[in-house]
Every structure is written in structure tokens, then in C-alpha cells.
Write a protein that holds these residues in place. Structure first.
Motif, PDB file in Angstrom:
ATOM      1  N   SER A 190      -9.084  60.099 -20.372  1.00 45.17           N
ATOM      2  CA  SER A 190      -9.897  60.894 -20.878  1.00 45.17           C
ATOM      3  C   SER A 190      -9.945  63.045 -20.487  1.00 45.17           C
ATOM      4  O   SER A 190     -10.400  63.043 -20.780  1.00 45.17           O
ATOM      5  N   TRP A 191      -9.006  62.888 -19.918  1.00 43.65           N
ATOM      6  CA  TRP A 191      -8.657  64.139 -19.253  1.00 43.65           C
ATOM      7  C   TRP A 191      -6.834  64.071 -19.709  1.00 43.65           C
ATOM      8  O   TRP A 191      -7.012  65.645 -19.168  1.00 43.65           O
ATOM      9  N   THR A 192      -6.100  63.559 -19.300  1.00 46.54           N
ATOM     10  CA  THR A 192      -4.712  63.658 -19.436  1.00 46.54           C
ATOM     11  C   THR A 192      -4.340  63.813 -20.886  1.00 46.54           C
ATOM     12  O   THR A 192      -5.221  64.113 -22.183  1.00 46.54           O
ATOM     13  N   SER A 193      -3.263  65.384 -20.773  1.00 47.95           N
ATOM     14  CA  SER A 193      -2.931  65.166 -21.944  1.00 47.95           C
ATOM     15  C   SER A 193      -1.879  64.527 -22.836  1.00 47.95           C
ATOM     16  O   SER A 193      -1.999  63.716 -22.584  1.00 47.95           O
ATOM     17  N   LYS A 194      -1.823  64.499 -24.669  1.00 50.40           N
ATOM     18  CA  LYS A 194      -1.148  63.615 -24.770  1.00 50.40           C
ATOM     19  C   LYS A 194       0.243  63.542 -24.719  1.00 50.40           C
ATOM     20  O   LYS A 194       0.880  62.374 -24.472  1.00 50.40           O
ATOM     21  N   GLU A 195       1.427  64.411 -24.161  1.00 44.57           N
ATOM     22  CA  GLU A 195       2.124  64.825 -23.510  1.00 44.57           C
ATOM     23  C   GLU A 195       2.556  63.734 -22.480  1.00 44.57           C
ATOM     24  O   GLU A 195       3.651  63.454 -22.179  1.00 44.57           O
ATOM     25  N   ASP A 196       1.455  63.812 -21.437  1.00 46.71           N
ATOM     26  CA  ASP A 196       1.913  63.066 -20.662  1.00 46.71           C
ATOM     27  C   ASP A 196       1.348  61.691 -21.054  1.00 46.71           C
ATOM     28  O   ASP A 196       2.037  61.028 -20.083  1.00 46.71           O
ATOM     29  N   LYS A 197       0.613  61.264 -21.244  1.00 46.73           N
ATOM     30  CA  LYS A 197       0.463  59.784 -22.368  1.00 46.73           C
ATOM     31  C   LYS A 197       1.689  59.352 -22.425  1.00 46.73           C
ATOM     32  O   LYS A 197       2.323  58.204 -22.393  1.00 46.73           O
ATOM     33  N   GLN A 198       2.493  60.070 -22.632  1.00 47.03           N
ATOM     34  CA  GLN A 198       3.435  59.961 -23.959  1.00 47.03           C
ATOM     35  C   GLN A 198       4.530  59.859 -22.924  1.00 47.03           C
ATOM     36  O   GLN A 198       5.241  59.157 -22.859  1.00 47.03           O
ATOM     37  N   PHE A 199       4.554  60.638 -22.224  1.00 47.13           N
ATOM     38  CA  PHE A 199       5.153  60.515 -20.725  1.00 47.13           C
ATOM     39  C   PHE A 199       5.683  59.448 -19.251  1.00 47.13           C
ATOM     40  O   PHE A 199       6.236  58.759 -20.022  1.00 47.13           O
ATOM     41  N   PHE A 200       3.982  58.970 -19.258  1.00 45.19           N
ATOM     42  CA  PHE A 200       3.903  57.789 -18.652  1.00 45.19           C
ATOM     43  C   PHE A 200       4.462  56.364 -19.496  1.00 45.19           C
ATOM     44  O   PHE A 200       4.796  55.438 -18.449  1.00 45.19           O
ATOM     45  N   THR A 201       3.753  56.686 -20.822  1.00 48.82           N
ATOM     46  CA  THR A 201       4.344  55.467 -21.621  1.00 48.82           C
ATOM     47  C   THR A 201       5.837  55.393 -21.650  1.00 48.82           C
ATOM     48  O   THR A 201       6.576  54.123 -21.247  1.00 48.82           O
ATOM     49  N   GLN A 202       6.235  56.091 -21.926  1.00 49.11           N
ATOM     50  CA  GLN A 202       7.921  56.117 -21.669  1.00 49.11           C
ATOM     51  C   GLN A 202       8.261  55.973 -20.600  1.00 49.11           C
ATOM     52  O   GLN A 202       9.765  54.650 -20.887  1.00 49.11           O
ATOM     53  N   ARG A 203       8.583  56.585 -19.579  1.00 46.54           N
ATOM     54  CA  ARG A 203       9.192  56.144 -18.030  1.00 46.54           C
ATOM     55  C   ARG A 203       8.654  54.881 -17.525  1.00 46.54           C
ATOM     56  O   ARG A 203       9.376  54.510 -17.265  1.00 46.54           O
ATOM     57  N   THR A 204       6.972  54.658 -18.125  1.00 47.39           N
ATOM     58  CA  THR A 204       7.346  53.191 -17.651  1.00 47.39           C
ATOM     59  C   THR A 204       7.539  51.542 -17.762  1.00 47.39           C
ATOM     60  O   THR A 204       8.496  50.604 -17.629  1.00 47.39           O
ATOM     61  N   LYS A 205       8.266  52.475 -19.679  1.00 50.22           N
ATOM     62  CA  LYS A 205       8.999  50.656 -19.912  1.00 50.22           C
ATOM     63  C   LYS A 205       9.982  51.208 -19.720  1.00 50.22           C
ATOM     64  O   LYS A 205      10.673  50.476 -19.667  1.00 50.22           O
ATOM     65  N   GLU A 206      10.383  52.336 -19.569  1.00 56.52           N
ATOM     66  CA  GLU A 206      12.011  52.050 -18.817  1.00 56.52           C
ATOM     67  C   GLU A 206      11.872  51.182 -17.641  1.00 56.52           C
ATOM     68  O   GLU A 206      13.217  50.274 -17.314  1.00 56.52           O
ATOM     69  N   ALA A 207      10.854  51.212 -16.589  1.00 55.24           N
ATOM     70  CA  ALA A 207      11.317  50.456 -15.773  1.00 55.24           C
ATOM     71  C   ALA A 207      10.535  49.296 -15.939  1.00 55.24           C
ATOM     72  O   ALA A 207      11.452  48.040 -15.204  1.00 55.24           O
ATOM     73  N   ARG A 208      10.223  48.602 -16.794  1.00 55.35           N
ATOM     74  CA  ARG A 208       9.832  47.870 -17.248  1.00 55.35           C
ATOM     75  C   ARG A 208       8.487  46.935 -16.406  1.00 55.35           C
ATOM     76  O   ARG A 208       8.630  45.700 -17.064  1.00 55.35           O
ATOM     77  N   VAL A 209       8.204  47.386 -15.119  1.00 56.91           N
ATOM     78  CA  VAL A 209       6.951  46.638 -13.948  1.00 56.91           C
ATOM     79  C   VAL A 209       6.122  47.398 -13.480  1.00 56.91           C
ATOM     80  O   VAL A 209       7.072  48.922 -13.521  1.00 56.91           O
ATOM     81  N   VAL A 210       4.853  47.548 -13.626  1.00 60.32           N
ATOM     82  CA  VAL A 210       4.641  48.543 -13.316  1.00 60.32           C
ATOM     83  C   VAL A 210       3.555  47.281 -12.565  1.00 60.32           C
ATOM     84  O   VAL A 210       2.957  46.769 -12.813  1.00 60.32           O
ATOM     85  N   VAL A 211       3.523  48.312 -11.106  1.00 62.33           N
ATOM     86  CA  VAL A 211       2.167  48.331  -9.950  1.00 62.33           C
ATOM     87  C   VAL A 211       1.173  48.924 -10.055  1.00 62.33           C
ATOM     88  O   VAL A 211       0.516  50.065 -10.432  1.00 62.33           O
ATOM     89  N   MET A 212      -0.601  47.732 -10.083  1.00 61.37           N
ATOM     90  CA  MET A 212      -1.167  48.694  -9.359  1.00 61.37           C
ATOM     91  C   MET A 212      -2.659  48.257  -9.393  1.00 61.37           C
ATOM     92  O   MET A 212      -2.936  46.791  -8.847  1.00 61.37           O
TER      93      MET A 212
END
Ligand SMILES: NC(=O)c1ccc[n+]([C@@H]2O[C@H](COP(=O)([O-])OP(=O)(O)OC[C@H]3O[C@@H](n4cnc5c(N)ncnc54)[C@H](OP(=O)(O)O)[C@@H]3O)[C@@H](O)[C@H]2O)c1
Length: 165
Positions: free
Chosen positions: A25-47
Motif C-alpha cells: 500500500s505504500w511502496t513505489s512500483k520501482e521497489d516492487k519491481q526490484f523486489f520481484t526481480q531480485r527475489t526471483k534471481e534468488a529463487r527462494v523467499v523466507v518470511m
């Protein structure tokens, strides 16, 4: 194996107002794009479970690992209660070369305290919350080295740090 923490921060250092508040709700589209691209490179997300609940479904194209009580049923997600070192060594054994630690504060703190974080990606967004959930929720003493800064847009800055071990 490289383990990185990835988070979006308000200019006053918060990751959310409360445990149900989603960064969508408050982050930029550029941050969302960076998050998606960088986590897809890593291939695994932990939360953690609170963060997973704010998303409500597995992040596509990545193995999703969620810290949750035993018996929690979430479709398309691997549940764990492993200590961070054990989880990282299992993922390393499965052939992963990077792991993205995606929050929230409880999970960031647990992995930072365990000494397994190599790198941090912090996006600074031009917004203030005044109070809320900090990046970490316990006292820490960790020295960082600023590796790079990048303007994701005219208003959003990405800071990349390595952890001095
Ligand atoms: N700005 C950002 O980049 C960003 C990124 C991620 C998250 N967030 C925000 O952070 C907030 C959530 O942070 P949070 O600290 O409240 O929660 P969290 O870290 O997402 O999840 C914590 C929960 O995970 C479960 N858990 C933790 N360790 C466990 C273990 N060893 N075994 C089993 N279960 C375990 C626990 O569930 P139980 O209590 O049920 O046991 C715990 O309450 C949300 O508002 C979210 O939107 C922001």
C-alpha cells in the motif's frame, strides 16, 4: 551461499504500521519491481506468518518458505520452524546459491541474530509513519559496509550493505 535481507523502509525507519499492514500500500512500483526481480534471481523467499498473511498467497516463481507453528496448512508453501543456520544449510544442500529473507521484523531479527545475513537491500521510501514496526525488534550490534546506492526513481533510493563479520 549468499543470504540477503530485503526490505522497504520509511524515511523514519519503519517497515509497517502494525503486523497486518502490507508494504504493497505504500511502496513505489520501482521497489516492487526490484523486489520481484531480485527475489526471483534468488529463487527462494523466507518470511514469517504475519508477513505471509499480508500477502495471502505464495509469491510466484519462487520457493516460498514460511515460519509458522507446526500443523499450519498453507497451499504451495513450505512451513518451517528450523533455526536459521539449519534452514540455510538445508537450502544450500538443495543447490540454492542465494536466499532472500523477506521479513517481517521477527524473521529479520532472528536471521540477523543468528549471524547468517551477508547482505542487506534497503529501499528508502519518501514517507513517515512516526511509530510502527522497526526493521528489527531486539538490540543488535552489527557493523555494515555501504556497497552501493542507487536511485530507483527520482524519489526512491536503494541502499546495498554488506555485513562486516
Ligand atoms: N516493509 C517491508 O519491506 C516489509 C517486509 C516484510 C514484512 N513487513 C511487515 O512486517 C509486519 C510483520 O512483521 P512481524 O514481525 O509482526 O511478523 P513476521 O516476522 O512476518 O512473522 C512472525 C510470526 O512468524 C511465526 N514464527 C516466527 N518464528 C517462528 C518459528 N521459529 N517457528 C514457528 N513460527 C515462527 C510466528 O507465528 P506465531 O506467533 O503464530 O507463532 C510469528 O508471530 C507486517 O506488517 C508486514 O507487512 C514489511
Amino acid at each position: 551461499m549468499t543470504v540477503f535481507l530485503i526490505a522497504a523502509l520509511t524515511a523514519d525507519g519503519f517497515i509497517a504500521r502494525d503486523p497486518t499492514h502490507t508494504p504493497m500500500s505504500w511502496t513505489s512500483k520501482e521497489d516492487k519491481q526490484f523486489f520481484t526481480q531480485r527475489t526471483k534471481e534468488a529463487r527462494v523467499v523466507v518470511m514469517g506468518l504475519n508477513t505471509y498473511k499480508t500477502i495471502g498467497k505464495p509469491l510466484p516463481g519462487r520457493q516460498n518458505i514460511v515460519y509458522a507453528p507446526p500443523g499450519t496448512l498453507l497451499e504451495g508453501v513450505q512451513i518451517t520452524q528450523d533455526d536459521p543456520k539449519t534452514l540455510i544449510s538445508k537450502l544450500s544442500g538443495e543447490g540454492f546459491q542465494e536466499v532472500a529473507i523477506c521479513g517481517g521484523a521477527t524473521i529479520y531479527t532472528m536471521f540477523m541474530e543468528a549471524g547468517v545475513i551477508d547482505k542487506l537491500y534497503l529501499t528508502l521510501e519518501p514517507i513517515l509513519f512516526g511509530s510502527g514496526i522497526h526493521l528489527f525488534n531486539k538490540e543488535l550490534q552489527v557493523n555494515l559496509k555501504l556497497e552501493s546506492t542507487k536511485n530507483l526513481s527520482e524519489t526512491t533510493v536503494l541502499l546495498e550493505y554488506s555485513v562486516q563479520k
